[in-house]
Enzyme design. Structure first.
Site, PDB file in Angstrom:
ATOM      1  N   SER A 112       0.839  -1.205   0.000  1.00 50.54           N
ATOM      2  CA  SER A 112       0.000   0.000   0.000  1.00 50.54           C
ATOM      3  C   SER A 112       0.867   1.246   0.000  1.00 50.54           C
ATOM      4  O   SER A 112       1.625   1.490   0.945  1.00 50.54           O
ATOM      5  CB  SER A 112      -0.896   0.027   1.239  1.00 50.54           C
ATOM      6  N   HIS A 131      -1.331  -1.297  -4.117  1.00 49.56           N
ATOM      7  CA  HIS A 131      -2.588  -1.033  -3.413  1.00 49.56           C
ATOM      8  C   HIS A 131      -2.718   0.483  -3.200  1.00 49.56           C
ATOM      9  O   HIS A 131      -1.839   1.122  -2.617  1.00 49.56           O
ATOM     10  CB  HIS A 131      -2.578  -1.775  -2.083  1.00 49.56           C
ATOM     11  N   ASP A 150      -4.835   3.328  -1.551  1.00 47.43           N
ATOM     12  CA  ASP A 150      -5.810   3.587  -0.488  1.00 47.43           C
ATOM     13  C   ASP A 150      -6.354   5.006  -0.587  1.00 47.43           C
ATOM     14  O   ASP A 150      -5.670   5.978  -0.256  1.00 47.43           O
ATOM     15  CB  ASP A 150      -5.137   3.419   0.880  1.00 47.43           C
ATOM     16  N   MET A 210      -8.975   7.746   0.704  1.00 44.61           N
ATOM     17  CA  MET A 210      -9.803   8.047   1.886  1.00 44.61           C
ATOM     18  C   MET A 210     -10.360   9.462   1.770  1.00 44.61           C
ATOM     19  O   MET A 210      -9.637  10.378   1.385  1.00 44.61           O
ATOM     20  CB  MET A 210      -8.944   7.969   3.154  1.00 44.61           C
ATOM     21  N   HIS A 218      -8.512   0.836  -3.689  1.00 48.94           N
ATOM     22  CA  HIS A 218      -9.376   0.586  -2.521  1.00 48.94           C
ATOM     23  C   HIS A 218     -10.037   1.902  -2.139  1.00 48.94           C
ATOM     24  O   HIS A 218      -9.402   2.778  -1.542  1.00 48.94           O
ATOM     25  CB  HIS A 218      -8.496   0.039  -1.379  1.00 48.94           C
ATOM     26  N   MET A 268     -12.115   3.977   0.056  1.00 45.02           N
ATOM     27  CA  MET A 268     -12.733   4.128   1.385  1.00 45.02           C
ATOM     28  C   MET A 268     -13.433   5.477   1.396  1.00 45.02           C
ATOM     29  O   MET A 268     -13.018   6.423   2.075  1.00 45.02           O
ATOM     30  CB  MET A 268     -11.643   4.038   2.471  1.00 45.02           C
ATOM     31  N   MET A 298     -11.169  -6.298   5.596  1.00 45.17           N
ATOM     32  CA  MET A 298     -10.364  -5.361   6.394  1.00 45.17           C
ATOM     33  C   MET A 298      -9.971  -6.059   7.690  1.00 45.17           C
ATOM     34  O   MET A 298     -10.828  -6.567   8.416  1.00 45.17           O
ATOM     35  CB  MET A 298     -11.182  -4.107   6.737  1.00 45.17           C
ATOM     36  N   ASP A 340      -6.348  -6.834   4.399  1.00 47.08           N
ATOM     37  CA  ASP A 340      -5.771  -5.486   4.386  1.00 47.08           C
ATOM     38  C   ASP A 340      -5.740  -4.917   5.797  1.00 47.08           C
ATOM     39  O   ASP A 340      -6.785  -4.665   6.393  1.00 47.08           O
ATOM     40  CB  ASP A 340      -6.636  -4.602   3.475  1.00 47.08           C
TER      41      ASP A 340
HETATM   42  C1  DX5 Z   1      -6.253   1.047   6.092  1.00 49.78           C
HETATM   43  C2  DX5 Z   1      -5.803   0.819   4.669  1.00 49.78           C
HETATM   44  C3  DX5 Z   1      -4.714  -0.198   4.575  1.00 49.78           C
HETATM   45  C4  DX5 Z   1      -3.498   0.171   5.355  1.00 49.78           C
HETATM   46  C5  DX5 Z   1      -2.462  -0.914   5.320  1.00 49.78           C
HETATM   47  O1  DX5 Z   1      -7.261   1.969   6.138  1.00 49.78           O
HETATM   48  O2  DX5 Z   1      -6.852   0.383   3.869  1.00 49.78           O
HETATM   49  O3  DX5 Z   1      -4.387  -0.508   3.239  1.00 49.78           O
HETATM   50  O4  DX5 Z   1      -2.934   1.343   4.909  1.00 49.78           O
HETATM   51  O5  DX5 Z   1      -1.382  -0.460   6.046  1.00 49.78           O
HETATM   52  P1  DX5 Z   1      -0.668  -1.335   7.139  1.00 49.78           P
HETATM   53  O6  DX5 Z   1      -0.110  -2.522   6.411  1.00 49.78           O
HETATM   54  O7  DX5 Z   1       0.383  -0.428   7.666  1.00 49.78           O
HETATM   55  O8  DX5 Z   1      -1.687  -1.725   8.167  1.00 49.78           O
HETATM   56 ZN    ZN Z   2      -6.476  -0.629   1.727  1.00 48.26          ZN
END
Ligand code: DX5
Ligand code: ZN
Length: 223
Positions: A7, A32, A34, A36, A65, A67, A136, A174
Site C-alpha cells: 500500500s 494497493h 488507499d 480516503m 481501494h 474508502m 479489512m 488489508d
Molecule cells: C487502512 C488501509 C490499509 C493500510 C495498510 O485503512 O486500507 O491498506 O494502509 O497499512 P498497514 O499494512 O500499515 O496496516
Molecule cells: Zn487498503
C-alpha cells in the site's frame, strides 16, 4: 498464485516513484491504492492524480481501494490502462449490486470490502458477481495498526464458502499484515495480502518485498 499488494499509503510521497521502483524490483504483484475521503473513514489520503502520476513509471497493476462515500461517482476517475481492481465498501453502497455492475462494465475487476465488524452474510447475494472480496483486518483509516485476529477466521470461512459454492473470486486481506503473520494469513486462504508500513517502513524496501513474496510462496506450497 499468491500476491503481495504493497500500500503506497505508507510510501514516502516525496519520492513515490522511487519507492514504487523498489517494490517492483522486489517482485510485488499489485500496487494497493488507499483512497480516503475523511467521511467514510476519519482520514484523508489522496486521489486519482497521485495514482496517475505513476502511469508510465511502473508496470505493476493498480489495486484501488475506495474508502469513500458515494464511490459510484468517482469510479471513472480511477480507470486507467493500469487499473486491475476497483474495490468499494459494502458499508458505503446502498445499491451494491449496481455499483459492482458499474465497475465491471468499465472493464476492470470489481472488489467489495467489508469492515472487521461486517458479516460475510452481507455479500450472500452478490458473491457470484464479484472478482474479489477484501477483508479489512483493521478499522480502515490509518496505516500501521495491529491486525484484528478474528479476521483470520473470517478469511477461513470465506474460503470455505468459496469452495462450497464453486466460486473463484480472490480473497484479499488489508491491515496489520507483517512478516510475522503473513504465513498464517496465506494459509487461511487469502490470495492477496496488502502490506503498507511493513513494506515501506523498511530500510530496504526491495529486500522486504522479496521476503514477503518468499513467505507467501512457502505458505502456498504447504497448503
Ligand atoms: C487502512 C488501509 C490499509 C493500510 C495498510 O485503512 O486500507 O491498506 O494502509 O497499512 P498497514 O499494512 O500499515 O496496516
Ligand atoms: Zn487498503
Amino acid at each position: 498464485m499468491k500476491k503481495l499488494a504493497p500500500s503506497i499509503l505508507s510510501a514516502d510521497f516525496a519520492r513515490l516513484g522511487e519507492d514504487v521502483s523498489e517494490i517492483e524490483r522486489g517482485g510485488a504483484h499489485l500496487i494497493h491504492v488507499d483512497v480516503m475521503d475523511g467521511h467514510f473513514v476519519p482520514n484523508i489520503s489522496f486521489g486519482a492524480p497521485v495514482m496517475k502520476s505513476l502511469l508510465g513509471r511502473t508496470k505493476i497493476p493498480f489495486d484501488v481501494h475506495l474508502m469513500i462515500e458515494n464511490p459510484e461517482k468517482y469510479i471513472d476517475s480511477f480507470l486507467t490502462d493500469n487499473t486491475e481492481y476497483i474495490t468499494v465498501h459494502q458499508e458505503a453502497c446502498v445499491h451494491l449490486h449496481r455499483v459492482i455492475q458499474q465497475i465491471k462494465a468499465a472493464g476492470v475487476k470489481a472488489g467489495v470490502s467489508l469492515n472487521p465488524a461486517t458479516s460475510l452474510d452481507t455479500l450472500r447475494w452478490v458473491l457470484e458477481e464479484v472478482d474479489m472480496v477484501l477483508l479489512m483486518s483493521v478499522n480502515p483509516g490509518f496505516g500501521g495498526q495491529k491486525l484484528i485476529p478474528q479476521v483470520i477466521d473470517k478469511a477461513r470461512e470465506l474460503d470455505e464458502i468459496r469452495r462450497a459454492e464453486g466460486l473463484d473470486f480472490a480473497i484479499e486481506i488489508d491491515g496489520g499484515v507483517t512478516l510475522d503473520n503473513v504465513r498464517t494469513v496465506t494459509e487461511a486462504g487469502v490470495d492477496i495480502a496488502v502490506a503498507g508500513s511493513a513494506v515501506f517502513g523498511a530500510d530496504d524496501i526491495c529486500g522486504r518485498t522479496e521476503e514477503f513474496v518468499r513467505l507467501m510462496n512457502e505458505a502456498q506450497s504447504r497448503r
